[in-house]
Design an enzyme around this catalytic site. Structure first.
Site, PDB file in Angstrom:
ATOM      1  N   CYS A 188      30.984 110.030  -3.220  1.00  0.00           N
ATOM      2  CA  CYS A 188      30.441 108.962  -4.047  1.00  0.00           C
ATOM      3  C   CYS A 188      31.193 108.886  -5.374  1.00  0.00           C
ATOM      4  O   CYS A 188      31.646 109.899  -5.902  1.00  0.00           O
ATOM      5  CB  CYS A 188      28.972 109.231  -4.362  1.00  0.00           C
ATOM      6  SG  CYS A 188      27.945 109.300  -2.904  1.00  0.00           S
ATOM      7  N   ASN A 201      25.206 109.844  -7.974  1.00  0.00           N
ATOM      8  CA  ASN A 201      25.940 110.760  -7.079  1.00  0.00           C
ATOM      9  C   ASN A 201      25.147 112.053  -7.007  1.00  0.00           C
ATOM     10  O   ASN A 201      24.636 112.513  -8.021  1.00  0.00           O
ATOM     11  CB  ASN A 201      27.325 111.108  -7.639  1.00  0.00           C
ATOM     12  CG  ASN A 201      28.256 109.917  -7.653  1.00  0.00           C
ATOM     13  OD1 ASN A 201      27.961 108.887  -7.075  1.00  0.00           O
ATOM     14  ND2 ASN A 201      29.390 110.089  -8.321  1.00  0.00           N
ATOM     15  N   GLY A 202      25.088 112.659  -5.851  1.00  0.00           N
ATOM     16  CA  GLY A 202      24.364 113.928  -5.713  1.00  0.00           C
ATOM     17  C   GLY A 202      23.209 113.760  -4.742  1.00  0.00           C
ATOM     18  O   GLY A 202      23.143 112.768  -3.994  1.00  0.00           O
ATOM     19  N   GLU A 234      45.642 125.374   9.408  1.00  0.00           N
ATOM     20  CA  GLU A 234      45.872 124.156   8.640  1.00  0.00           C
ATOM     21  C   GLU A 234      46.368 123.031   9.546  1.00  0.00           C
ATOM     22  O   GLU A 234      45.938 121.881   9.425  1.00  0.00           O
ATOM     23  CB  GLU A 234      46.869 124.457   7.505  1.00  0.00           C
ATOM     24  CG  GLU A 234      47.288 123.291   6.649  1.00  0.00           C
ATOM     25  CD  GLU A 234      46.137 122.561   5.954  1.00  0.00           C
ATOM     26  OE1 GLU A 234      44.987 123.047   5.966  1.00  0.00           O
ATOM     27  OE2 GLU A 234      46.391 121.458   5.434  1.00  0.00           O
ATOM     28  N   GLU A 270      41.275 116.169  11.684  1.00  0.00           N
ATOM     29  CA  GLU A 270      40.644 115.241  10.733  1.00  0.00           C
ATOM     30  C   GLU A 270      41.247 113.851  10.758  1.00  0.00           C
ATOM     31  O   GLU A 270      40.551 112.880  10.503  1.00  0.00           O
ATOM     32  CB  GLU A 270      40.592 115.802   9.307  1.00  0.00           C
ATOM     33  CG  GLU A 270      41.885 115.940   8.590  1.00  0.00           C
ATOM     34  CD  GLU A 270      41.716 116.479   7.166  1.00  0.00           C
ATOM     35  OE1 GLU A 270      40.668 116.300   6.548  1.00  0.00           O
ATOM     36  OE2 GLU A 270      42.682 117.097   6.683  1.00  0.00           O
ATOM     37  N   LYS A 277      37.361 112.561   0.122  1.00  0.00           N
ATOM     38  CA  LYS A 277      38.451 113.324  -0.500  1.00  0.00           C
ATOM     39  C   LYS A 277      37.893 114.504  -1.276  1.00  0.00           C
ATOM     40  O   LYS A 277      38.469 115.579  -1.282  1.00  0.00           O
ATOM     41  CB  LYS A 277      39.257 112.404  -1.423  1.00  0.00           C
ATOM     42  CG  LYS A 277      40.421 113.082  -2.119  1.00  0.00           C
ATOM     43  CD  LYS A 277      41.480 113.482  -1.114  1.00  0.00           C
ATOM     44  CE  LYS A 277      42.638 114.233  -1.732  1.00  0.00           C
ATOM     45  NZ  LYS A 277      43.385 114.991  -0.708  1.00  0.00           N
ATOM     46  N   TRP A 299      29.030 107.536  -0.277  1.00  0.00           N
ATOM     47  CA  TRP A 299      29.346 108.309   0.926  1.00  0.00           C
ATOM     48  C   TRP A 299      27.994 108.808   1.421  1.00  0.00           C
ATOM     49  O   TRP A 299      27.361 109.637   0.782  1.00  0.00           O
ATOM     50  CB  TRP A 299      30.278 109.455   0.561  1.00  0.00           C
ATOM     51  CG  TRP A 299      30.778 110.274   1.694  1.00  0.00           C
ATOM     52  CD1 TRP A 299      31.787 109.952   2.564  1.00  0.00           C
ATOM     53  CD2 TRP A 299      30.347 111.594   2.065  1.00  0.00           C
ATOM     54  NE1 TRP A 299      31.990 110.981   3.454  1.00  0.00           N
ATOM     55  CE2 TRP A 299      31.125 111.998   3.174  1.00  0.00           C
ATOM     56  CE3 TRP A 299      29.373 112.475   1.579  1.00  0.00           C
ATOM     57  CZ2 TRP A 299      30.963 113.227   3.790  1.00  0.00           C
ATOM     58  CZ3 TRP A 299      29.220 113.691   2.197  1.00  0.00           C
ATOM     59  CH2 TRP A 299      29.998 114.063   3.288  1.00  0.00           C
ATOM     60  N   HIS A 357      41.641 137.151  23.817  1.00  0.00           N
ATOM     61  CA  HIS A 357      40.252 137.624  23.766  1.00  0.00           C
ATOM     62  C   HIS A 357      39.244 136.493  23.954  1.00  0.00           C
ATOM     63  O   HIS A 357      38.071 136.662  23.662  1.00  0.00           O
ATOM     64  CB  HIS A 357      39.991 138.336  22.431  1.00  0.00           C
ATOM     65  CG  HIS A 357      40.809 139.573  22.259  1.00  0.00           C
ATOM     66  ND1 HIS A 357      40.579 140.727  22.975  1.00  0.00           N
ATOM     67  CD2 HIS A 357      41.887 139.829  21.477  1.00  0.00           C
ATOM     68  CE1 HIS A 357      41.473 141.642  22.631  1.00  0.00           C
ATOM     69  NE2 HIS A 357      42.275 141.123  21.721  1.00  0.00           N
ATOM     70  N   ARG A 381      38.741 108.782  -2.910  1.00  0.00           N
ATOM     71  CA  ARG A 381      37.848 109.927  -2.738  1.00  0.00           C
ATOM     72  C   ARG A 381      37.032 109.824  -1.454  1.00  0.00           C
ATOM     73  O   ARG A 381      36.370 110.785  -1.078  1.00  0.00           O
ATOM     74  CB  ARG A 381      36.901 110.032  -3.943  1.00  0.00           C
ATOM     75  CG  ARG A 381      37.665 110.263  -5.239  1.00  0.00           C
ATOM     76  CD  ARG A 381      36.742 110.202  -6.426  1.00  0.00           C
ATOM     77  NE  ARG A 381      35.926 111.381  -6.528  1.00  0.00           N
ATOM     78  CZ  ARG A 381      36.096 112.335  -7.435  1.00  0.00           C
ATOM     79  NH1 ARG A 381      37.064 112.242  -8.293  1.00  0.00           N
ATOM     80  NH2 ARG A 381      35.303 113.379  -7.479  1.00  0.00           N
ATOM     81  N   LYS A 390      44.422 119.487  10.146  1.00  0.00           N
ATOM     82  CA  LYS A 390      45.077 118.192   9.907  1.00  0.00           C
ATOM     83  C   LYS A 390      44.940 117.280  11.123  1.00  0.00           C
ATOM     84  O   LYS A 390      44.556 116.124  11.010  1.00  0.00           O
ATOM     85  CB  LYS A 390      46.582 118.367   9.612  1.00  0.00           C
ATOM     86  CG  LYS A 390      46.993 118.873   8.278  1.00  0.00           C
ATOM     87  CD  LYS A 390      46.802 117.936   7.122  1.00  0.00           C
ATOM     88  CE  LYS A 390      45.430 118.124   6.532  1.00  0.00           C
ATOM     89  NZ  LYS A 390      45.275 119.145   5.545  1.00  0.00           N
TER      90      LYS A 390
END
Ligand code: M6R
Length: 606
Positions: free
Chosen positions: A2, A98-99, A480, A487, A601, A72, A503, A27, A484
């Protein structure tokens, strides 16, 4: 995540707010809206991009005061009514938030019983109704806000404007908010970089702060009613507005920016004669460094992978036990904090709520934390008060690329510096520094000759699952790469240290399963070779990232060479083909590369 932008001044608010929203877009969000004061409040809200909000705005919306928001979704689905701003029952107060308000449900039922009709499913809407109710008591917006906040449990970056008062009130608790002071105009934003085209003079709000703005004045107080100084600071680092230039997407642009970003990160940070790092932000004396019991590094997502590599390097070069922790786990697992230990908080945005809370937990228990942060003046950077900026420049794509390389680079310099105060020799320090200085060239060399990336894309793009494997310093690189691809292309991916493959994950392999191996020419290469053979024997197709000319090349079905590189520095090179595979696979599948679904973001909720 947000975003908030607000304006009061002589200009028309609407274009300023829309531009502010555009700057918050990177963001991540799923809807947006604005409210302009003009007789009553003109409110426009729309799911989708800011461009879609713009398409429903009248050509002109007169009014010099307004607030805007990118949402968001947390409470309530992605719908127009759930988008902010939210208007109070009698239309006298409008808020953006926001929150998360944890006790919103209780207030919804109390207010509903009093006859208030809710127009959204959000937790935030209760704030507008409570604020209006409190305002009726003494007609003071600031006092009404204070009383409202004292009833709420949760986190907020909050901004409200009033029909009958020419003020904007703002409050912060766990979600960033920055006030901007222009000439005869004031601004508020959840991101300092959205302010930088308007003013460099800013006030960073702290948790518990309340700001009361008029067009030419900022008055600070706290939730308990105490006045505070208005501490105006100058934005230290002005980022130019990120533009795509010749690139189709920010993710690709930022992959290509890695050599220059890395140069920015290492510039002036070496003492070559002594084979040492020169990070002024490492605020420990040589005596303290020599007595360090251990090092802990905290981060989420990509930052956590960078932290794992940092931990590996610190343990290898400085011979101190080092552990990377996922921030959200760390803070809730009742960690034992040793005040003599060294802690690092690693974050691109410097606003990630989980990492911020972990830092608070460490500070509360008497520990010291150094930040490894990209965004100057961000909450984590300010809270740590020591550490290093990684200088990646603005990272717009949700998928982090150049920040990863610079986090690893900054932690490498830390490792050299901590190492030199202990057992690392001058010669070894020099050798790593020389190699670090060569690294931008090596990355450029690789970007010019990328190898068969598109063949790898063809292999993974329709896969049920892609397995990423690496050992030692390459295990976090494999993680990583998996993050990537997952997402941006929405392909299920699994990453494991290569030795763990037998294993469990080996059960997934069938004829044609893609497995991506990251195998630089280091001391664990032969062990990885065995793992490659085990996978091939079960019909897997191997995509191998290896050093050019190395004898392991050819072990893969698709072999992607990177330039030869110092063992300690291989992650900054081996990650790049993984970033490119993710990018091109997402494109091949028609995904929104820069704004992947559901992601933000900067994740400012826990
Ligand atoms: O801003 P931060 O570095 O603290 O963000 C941490 C993660 O949210 C972030 O790395 C996330 O995993 C990225 N989308 C990865 O590309």
């Amino acid at each position: 995540m947000c975003g908030i932008f607000g304006y009061m001044g002589p200009k028309q608010a609407s274009p300023i707010l829309v531009e502010g929203l555009r700057k918050l877009e990177y963001r991540g969000y799923d809807s947006s809206g604005i409210a302009i004061k003009n007789g009553d409040f003109k409110i426009y809200k729309k799911i989708g991009k800011v461009a879609e909000l713009q398409s429903i705005l009248p050509k002109q919306i007169p009014g010099n005061v307004g607030i805007a928001h990118t949402r968001w979704a947390t409470h309530g689905g992605v719908t127009d009514p759930n988008a902010h701003p939210h208007l109070s029952e009698n239309g006298k107060v409008v808020i953006v938030h926001n929150g998360i308000i944890e006790n919103a449900r209780i207030f919804r039922s109390i207010l509903t019983r009093k006859g208030v009709v809710f127009h959204s499913e959000t937790d935030s809407e209760v704030i507008s109704h409570i604020l209006e109710y409190e305002l009726a008591r003494d007609n003071s917006p600031t006092k009404a806000l204070r009383r409202t906040l004292s009833k709420l449990v949760g986190t907020w970056g909050l901004c409200a404007i009033f029909l009958e008062h020419d003020v904007m009130v703002c409050a912060r608790n766990g979600s960033p908010l920055i006030i901007g002071q222009g000439d005869g105009e004031t601004f508020v934003s959840s991101d300092p970089h959205a302010l930088s085209t308007h003013t460099q003079r800013v006030v960073f709000m702290e948790d518990g702060d309340i700001a009361t703005l008029t067009h030419d004045n900022i008055t600070m107080s706290n939730i308990h009613g105490h006045s505070l100084d208005t501490d105006v600071t100058i934005l230290e680092e002005e980022w130019e507005e990120a533009v795509l230039g010749d690139f189709e997407h920010y993710m690709l642009k930022e992959i290509y920016e890695q050599p220059d970003a890395l140069r920015q990160c290492i510039n002036g940070r070496f003492d070559r004669v002594r084979g040492n790092g020169r990070l002024g932000g490492l605020k420990l004396t040589p005596l303290e460094l020599s007595k360090l019991p251990h090092v802990r590094l905290l981060g989420c997502g990509t930052a956590n992978h960078a932290a794992e590599i940092g931990g590996f390097l610190i343990e290898s070069l400085a011979r101190i036990p080092s552990f990377a922790h996922i921030s959200s786990e760390f803070r809730t697992n009742e960690p034992v904090i040793n005040p003599n230990a060294l802690h690092f908080a690693v974050s691109q945005s410097g606003e990630t709520a989980d990492t911020l809370s972990a830092v608070k937990e460490i500070l509360l228990k008497g520990g010291k934390v150094h930040g490894v942060i990209n965004v100057v003046g961000s909450s984590i950077a300010r809270l740590c008060g020591q550490g290093v900026y990684i200088h990646s420049g603005p990272e717009q794509a949700v998928a982090s690329t150049k920040a990863f390389s610079n986090m690893v680079t900054a932690l490498t310099i830390f490792a050299i510096q901590v190492g030199r105060s202990r057992t690392l020799s001058k010669e070894k320090g020099k050798e790593i520094i020389d190699n670090l200085q060569q690294l931008p060239h090596l990355i450029e060399e690789y970007l010019e000759h990328q190898g068969p990336i598109m063949e790898a894309v063809d292999l993974v793009k329709h896969a049920k699952c892609v397995l990423f494997l690496g050992r030692g310093i390459s295990a976090p690189v494999a993680k990583e790469g998996a993050l990537k691809l997952m997402e941006v292309a929405y392909i299920p991916c699994l990453a494991y240290p290569a030795g763990e493959m037998k294993h469990g994950p080996i059960a997934l392999l069938e004829e044609g399963s893609p497995v991506i191996f990251v195998v630089p020419n280091d001391h664990v290469k032969e062990k990885s070779r065995s793992a490659i053979h085990e996978c091939r024997a079960r019909g897997a197709k191997i995509i191998l990232i290896h050093e050019a000319g190395d004898d392991i090349s050819g072990e893969g079905d698709i072999n992607i060479p990177i330039p030869q590189v110092n063992n300690y520095l291989s992650p900054m090179l081996s990650v790049i083909p993984l970033q490119l595979i993710a990018y091109h696979t997402a494109l091949a599948l028609g995904c929104d590369v820069d704004r992947p679904r559901n992601l933000a973001k900067s994740v400012t909720v826990e």
